[in-house]
Motif scaffolding. Structure first.
Motif, short mmCIF file in Angstrom:
data_model
loop_
_atom_site.label_atom_id
_atom_site.label_comp_id
_atom_site.label_asym_id
_atom_site.label_seq_id
_atom_site.Cartn_x
_atom_site.Cartn_y
_atom_site.Cartn_z
N TRP A 57 0.83 -1.21 0.00
CA TRP A 57 0.00 0.00 0.00
C TRP A 57 0.86 1.26 0.00
O TRP A 57 0.56 2.23 -0.73
CB TRP A 57 -0.94 -0.01 1.20
CG TRP A 57 -2.13 -0.89 0.98
CD1 TRP A 57 -2.21 -2.24 1.17
CD2 TRP A 57 -3.41 -0.49 0.49
NE1 TRP A 57 -3.45 -2.71 0.83
CE2 TRP A 57 -4.21 -1.65 0.42
CE3 TRP A 57 -3.96 0.74 0.12
CZ2 TRP A 57 -5.55 -1.61 -0.03
CZ3 TRP A 57 -5.28 0.78 -0.32
CH2 TRP A 57 -6.06 -0.38 -0.39
N HIS A 65 0.80 6.32 -7.43
CA HIS A 65 -0.12 7.47 -7.46
C HIS A 65 0.63 8.80 -7.51
O HIS A 65 0.39 9.61 -8.41
CB HIS A 65 -1.03 7.43 -6.23
CG HIS A 65 -2.20 6.50 -6.38
ND1 HIS A 65 -3.11 6.60 -7.40
CD2 HIS A 65 -2.61 5.46 -5.62
CE1 HIS A 65 -4.04 5.67 -7.27
NE2 HIS A 65 -3.75 4.96 -6.20
N PHE A 79 -5.63 10.10 -3.91
CA PHE A 79 -5.59 8.64 -3.92
C PHE A 79 -4.31 8.14 -3.22
O PHE A 79 -4.34 7.21 -2.41
CB PHE A 79 -5.62 8.10 -5.34
CG PHE A 79 -6.86 8.46 -6.12
CD1 PHE A 79 -8.05 8.76 -5.48
CD2 PHE A 79 -6.83 8.51 -7.51
CE1 PHE A 79 -9.20 9.08 -6.19
CE2 PHE A 79 -7.96 8.83 -8.24
CZ PHE A 79 -9.14 9.13 -7.57
N SER A 82 -4.47 8.42 0.50
CA SER A 82 -5.30 7.38 1.12
C SER A 82 -4.56 6.05 1.18
O SER A 82 -4.68 5.31 2.16
CB SER A 82 -6.62 7.23 0.35
OG SER A 82 -6.43 6.69 -0.94
N PHE A 83 -3.78 5.75 0.15
CA PHE A 83 -3.01 4.50 0.16
C PHE A 83 -1.90 4.54 1.22
O PHE A 83 -1.62 3.54 1.87
CB PHE A 83 -2.42 4.23 -1.23
CG PHE A 83 -3.32 3.43 -2.12
CD1 PHE A 83 -2.99 2.14 -2.51
CD2 PHE A 83 -4.53 3.95 -2.55
CE1 PHE A 83 -3.82 1.39 -3.33
CE2 PHE A 83 -5.39 3.22 -3.37
CZ PHE A 83 -5.03 1.93 -3.75
N PRO A 145 -2.74 -0.28 -7.82
CA PRO A 145 -3.82 -0.23 -6.82
C PRO A 145 -4.82 -1.38 -6.83
O PRO A 145 -5.15 -1.91 -5.77
CB PRO A 145 -4.53 1.09 -7.14
CG PRO A 145 -3.51 1.91 -7.86
CD PRO A 145 -2.69 0.95 -8.63
N CYS A 146 -5.31 -1.76 -8.00
CA CYS A 146 -6.42 -2.72 -8.04
C CYS A 146 -6.02 -4.13 -7.57
O CYS A 146 -6.69 -4.70 -6.71
CB CYS A 146 -7.04 -2.74 -9.42
SG CYS A 146 -7.78 -1.12 -9.84
N THR A 149 -5.45 -4.10 -3.84
CA THR A 149 -6.70 -4.04 -3.07
C THR A 149 -7.38 -5.40 -3.00
O THR A 149 -7.82 -5.84 -1.93
CB THR A 149 -7.65 -3.00 -3.69
OG1 THR A 149 -7.00 -1.72 -3.73
CG2 THR A 149 -8.93 -2.88 -2.87
N TRP A 174 -11.78 2.44 -2.44
CA TRP A 174 -11.03 2.29 -3.68
C TRP A 174 -11.67 1.25 -4.60
O TRP A 174 -11.62 1.38 -5.83
CB TRP A 174 -9.57 1.93 -3.43
CG TRP A 174 -8.84 1.81 -4.73
CD1 TRP A 174 -8.46 0.67 -5.38
CD2 TRP A 174 -8.48 2.90 -5.59
NE1 TRP A 174 -7.89 0.97 -6.59
CE2 TRP A 174 -7.88 2.33 -6.75
CE3 TRP A 174 -8.61 4.29 -5.50
CZ2 TRP A 174 -7.42 3.12 -7.80
CZ3 TRP A 174 -8.14 5.06 -6.55
CH2 TRP A 174 -7.55 4.47 -7.68
N GLY A 178 -11.87 2.49 -8.26
CA GLY A 178 -11.08 1.77 -9.26
C GLY A 178 -11.92 0.82 -10.08
O GLY A 178 -11.71 0.66 -11.29
#
Length: 215
Positions: A57, A65, A79, A82-83, A145-146, A149, A174, A178
């Protein structure tokens, strides 16, 4: 409407993947290690898994990001923040406090968790290649990210009660952002993300509530 085109998004992915190579290999290696640690009894295994998730993360927030995605979307500043917050929360709750415990387990939550982990690490890149998004024009496990997650949701479903519900908030948000963008950008391997948040939150809350009743 998105503030960038599909071609810009894919070009940004290429630039990112080429810039960080061979970090992708290290990310896959620590992902495999996290799975192996599920079968390692010592308490230290839980902290190591939490640290691996935290690193994914934090890396994605800063390197993906902030340093790359901001070139085509200024919202990536938010974004990324937040990560980074999610990474810090995982580090604090799971590593410093030792309040995250994992196991292969059984039941619906564990089964879906294993499926999410396998999808993020193995099926995700294969589906990307099959649908025409070969490397480096593809989101890569552990550093984008995806898949990060989805992988995290898998481990949350394998977490033993009690687990802080706050850890679910940012991944859930997210999954909606996303996952929705994946449909607009034509990235089918990310479509699961849109439903993964709803499924994971429901199963985690239900499983942990059942555990509370039995306690």
């Amino acid at each position: 409407m998105l503030p960038f085109t599909r071609d810009q998004f894919l070009a940004n992915l290429v630039s990112y993947n080429e810039a960080i190579w061979p970090v992708q290999l290290a990310a896959f290696a620590i992902g495999v290690l996290a799975v192996a640690l599920l079968f390692w009894p010592p308490r230290m295994a839980d902290r190591l898994i939490a640290s691996i998730l935290a690193v994914m993360w934090l890396w994605t927030g800063v390197a993906y990001h902030w340093l790359h995605f901001t070139e085509i979307n200024k919202a990536a500043l938010i974004f990324g923040a937040s990560f980074v917050v999610q990474g810090a929360m995982l580090a604090y709750v799971g590593v410093v406090r030792g309040q995250l415990r994992f196991g292969s387990g059984s039941g619906p939550a564990a089964s879906v968790g294993i499926a999410f982990v396998a999808y993020a690490a193995v099926l995700y890149p294969l589906l990307g290649i099959w649908t025409g998004h070969a490397y480096p024009e593809m989101p890569v496990f552990g550093v984008t990210p995806c898949p990060v997650t989805i992988f995290t949701f898998g481990f949350f479903l394998l977490a033993k009660p009690p687990m802080s519900r706050w850890l679910l908030a940012i991944p859930f948000i997210w999954s909606l952002i996303g996952g929705s963008a994946a449909f607009l950008l034509g990235v089918p391997q990310d479509w699961l993300l849109l439903v993964s948040g709803v499924v994971a939150v429901f199963l985690v809350v239900a499983y942990h509530r059942e555990a509370d009743w039995k306690a």
